[in-house]
Design a protein around this motif. Sequence first.
Motif, short mmCIF file in Angstrom:
data_model
loop_
_atom_site.label_atom_id
_atom_site.label_comp_id
_atom_site.label_asym_id
_atom_site.label_seq_id
_atom_site.Cartn_x
_atom_site.Cartn_y
_atom_site.Cartn_z
N ILE A 252 0.84 -1.21 0.00
CA ILE A 252 0.00 0.00 0.00
C ILE A 252 0.87 1.25 0.00
N GLU A 253 2.02 1.22 0.71
CA GLU A 253 2.92 2.37 0.69
C GLU A 253 3.43 2.67 -0.71
N ARG A 254 3.75 1.61 -1.45
CA ARG A 254 4.24 1.83 -2.81
C ARG A 254 3.13 2.37 -3.71
N GLU A 255 1.96 1.84 -3.56
CA GLU A 255 0.83 2.29 -4.39
C GLU A 255 0.49 3.75 -4.12
N SER A 256 0.78 4.21 -2.91
CA SER A 256 0.49 5.61 -2.57
C SER A 256 1.72 6.50 -2.67
N ASP A 257 2.78 5.99 -3.32
CA ASP A 257 4.02 6.75 -3.50
C ASP A 257 4.63 7.18 -2.17
N MET A 258 4.56 6.31 -1.18
CA MET A 258 5.14 6.59 0.13
C MET A 258 6.15 5.52 0.52
N SER A 259 6.69 4.80 -0.48
CA SER A 259 7.63 3.72 -0.21
C SER A 259 8.94 3.99 -0.93
N GLY A 260 10.06 3.80 -0.20
CA GLY A 260 11.38 3.98 -0.79
C GLY A 260 11.81 2.75 -1.55
N ARG A 261 12.93 2.88 -2.29
CA ARG A 261 13.39 1.79 -3.13
C ARG A 261 13.80 0.56 -2.32
N ILE A 262 14.45 0.79 -1.17
CA ILE A 262 14.89 -0.35 -0.36
C ILE A 262 13.69 -1.09 0.21
N HIS A 263 12.66 -0.34 0.61
CA HIS A 263 11.45 -1.00 1.12
C HIS A 263 10.77 -1.80 0.01
N ASN A 264 10.74 -1.25 -1.20
CA ASN A 264 10.16 -1.99 -2.33
C ASN A 264 10.93 -3.27 -2.60
N LYS A 265 12.24 -3.20 -2.48
CA LYS A 265 13.06 -4.40 -2.65
C LYS A 265 12.70 -5.45 -1.60
N GLY A 266 12.49 -5.00 -0.36
CA GLY A 266 12.11 -5.94 0.69
C GLY A 266 10.80 -6.65 0.37
N MET A 267 9.86 -5.95 -0.24
CA MET A 267 8.59 -6.57 -0.61
C MET A 267 8.79 -7.62 -1.70
N LEU A 268 9.67 -7.36 -2.64
CA LEU A 268 9.95 -8.35 -3.69
C LEU A 268 10.64 -9.58 -3.11
N ILE A 269 11.52 -9.37 -2.11
CA ILE A 269 12.15 -10.50 -1.43
C ILE A 269 11.10 -11.34 -0.72
N LEU A 270 10.13 -10.68 -0.11
CA LEU A 270 9.04 -11.37 0.57
C LEU A 270 8.29 -12.27 -0.41
N GLU A 271 8.00 -11.78 -1.61
CA GLU A 271 7.31 -12.59 -2.61
C GLU A 271 8.17 -13.77 -3.04
#
Length: 847
Positions: free
Chosen positions: A615-634
């Motif tokens: 949700i943070e990424r969809e609302s443009d409130m997520s940094g690149r490192i946090h986005n990477k963490g979400m991809l690792i989770l998947e």
Amino acid sequence: MATKRAASSISRLELRARDLRWRCEPNGLGFDTTAELETRRNIIGQDRALQAIRLGLTLRSPGYNIFVSGLTGVGKLTAIRSELEGMDLSRSDLKDICYVHNFHDPDSPVCLMLKRGQAIVLKNRLLDLLRTVTEVLPVAIQSEPFKRKQATIADDIKRRRDELQRALEHDVAKQGFSVVEMDFGNYSRPEIVPLVANEPVPIERLPSLLAQGKIPQGDYDRIQGAYPSLSRRLDDTMVQLRELQRELDHRTAELEKSQLAPVIDDALGRIGEEIKHEKVQAFLSKLRYYILDHLPLFAVPRPEAERRRAVLPFRVNVLVDNTGRTEAPVVIETSPNYTNVFGVIERFAGPDGDASTDHTAIRGGSLLNANGGFLVLNLVDIFEEPMVWSALKRALKSQRHAIRGFDSLLIMPISSIKPEPIELDIKVILIGDAWSYHMLYDWDEDFRTIFKVKADFDTVMENNPVNRKKYGKFVRMMCATEKLPDFHKSAVAAVIEEGVRWAGRRDKISTRFSDVGDLVRESAHWARRKNGKNGKAVLAEHVLTAVKERRRRTGLVEDRMQELYEDGVILLDLDGSKIGQVNALAVYDVGDHVFGRPSRITAETGVGRTGVINIERESDMSGRIHNKGMLILEGYLRRMYAQDKPITVSASLCFEQGYGVVDGDSASCAEMYALLSSLAFVALRQDIAVTGSMNQKGEVQPIGGVNEKIEGFFDVCRAKGLTKKQGVMIPAINVPDLMLRHDVVEAVNKKHFHIYAVSSIDEGIEVLSGKPAGRWLPPRGFQSGTMHYLVDQGLRHFHDRLRDAEDGVAEVEKKTKVVEKPAAPEKDVPPQPPKKKRKDKAKARRR
């Protein structure tokens, strides 16, 4: 039994109080108070950087200037000063720098680089020479011998002038003419006019006199015939008289030169003997000719502007005077604007408002003052000033510096002088940071060729007995230089422990001695307030007071946020269990204060194919490192649960009540726990906060700010009321980083607060859910009743429901399929559908 096994499994992961903080043993420091230690100033923990600085300072080859890199407070400038003070700076070849007048091109002053002390000697000798000229010349021309010789020359010229004039007057009178002075305004000159009745008459009046009968025709013709030759004779005589005047001036000047030349030659000769320099000899030779050719300028007083121009060649502009200096200069430029570093050419305002300049208006800067030595500059200060960086590179590349007027740097420069460039022999030490160094190294081609030595200052050093004792010596040095009370060994131990905390690891100590120095000063302050000025030593309790008071001074934001938790504005559960909800930990950095606070992460799952939605990424409130963490989770989900089936799920993850940008991957473990809880429909403990990042293999990785995160959750729990079950789960690899506050350690020791260290997602899920994680047992799958088994069943449930839904949609679409009708025929042709098609349609209805 299962509950007991779970409790036993969790207890093995719990840390004891002695694991939470490293303690410096005061008795191991080797002294009772700092008064027993020496006060010598030393640079601590920067051996690598100091070796680089020494190389750059001693290697004189071009380009080996030094870039000192490191964070603020690690003692970069102190180290530079210390190394310069400790090295042998003796130099016998220092040069004075001065400018003198250029007789061939006054707009290009000549630069003289003389041996130390000679520039000021040259300046004083030329001023003495100027006084000699201006004083001796008037006296010489007033002397009796000079007057007699001058009178002889004047009499000779006068006699010859009189002879010319008498000869002219005789020839003119012989033919009936006369020489008279005619006025033409302010100017008069001799003219030849005819005599009519013994009266001079202008030649222009003769025609009117002839018409009136006052002059016979014969006389008129005679006068008109003789006048041209007599006029030429007058012109020739005037030329001869002017030549005589020039001869008089020349012979008088030669007489003056003959009287003054020995004095000038003697003075210039002495200067040449004293300063044996090729360019000085050439300058003195030209100065001699200038003086002898312009003696009238010095004979009588002149207006100020005219006198200034006359004496300008005698002026020596000394930019650098190394008289008496035996060591290489060290200049630390704290205000490196263009003028201060590179100098400037000033201008003089004349009486009429016009601006002018000459070689005496040239001013040097710190670059020339440090010539032959060392110039220390700060990179940030340089970048704040226009054109300084480009000019510095140009000077260091060419090893020459041409001083220019600041107005010459404008888009439309004003005409100015162009002094001769100066040869440079200088070592520049530039203080900056690591980011600036790498940016300049990558993007500025000249940077790597002129700054070949990098001295990289570290923020930490090894935590060993030698360095701990150096900390004590540093405290001793501060006490001596700033008149502070001595520190007891317990106080030094407390300072060392705080340095270990700042370093972030128990096996390291901080080298940011500006912060350490502040702690020492503040500890001494609190000791004086408590003990008065009776000379008692600073104790550990005073250091702890200083740490506490600093935290209070800078902790306004932390306190305001704490109030939001206490008032219930920020929703947070600190007991019980909930599905799809975890308390994560975050660090807030407000510049001078860093603290940790918990935040709620929630996960919701359902049937679908969209995967995990951040949700943070969809609302443009997520940094690149946090986005990477979400991809690792998947990636972890695919590894664990997509080996025998596709993952068909729609899940959303959210930081609740988060209104700023979220970055970093330290919440990836917490997000994974919340997601697994929602998929397995298993509640997680809310009294344990989670921090840690993860990789695709399910291993828990280290994070930063572990101490602040634990203390932040502890403060919230304490404010709400400790239940003796609350705690924090951290990565096991972060255990060596723990340097928790004493109150947190005490709470853990009393079993009022708990800290767990996990190495994998499996261990973390056991702590939070109380269920075993479970293993994959082929071909049956995960162990029944375990967390992974329940997650797998949840994913299978979503997959089956999605398949059933898609099959149902397909059946409905098949039953409601519409047969496309043929296009209507033209009006003049009646529709004739084929019989075969009608039969097929009838069969379809029967079916």
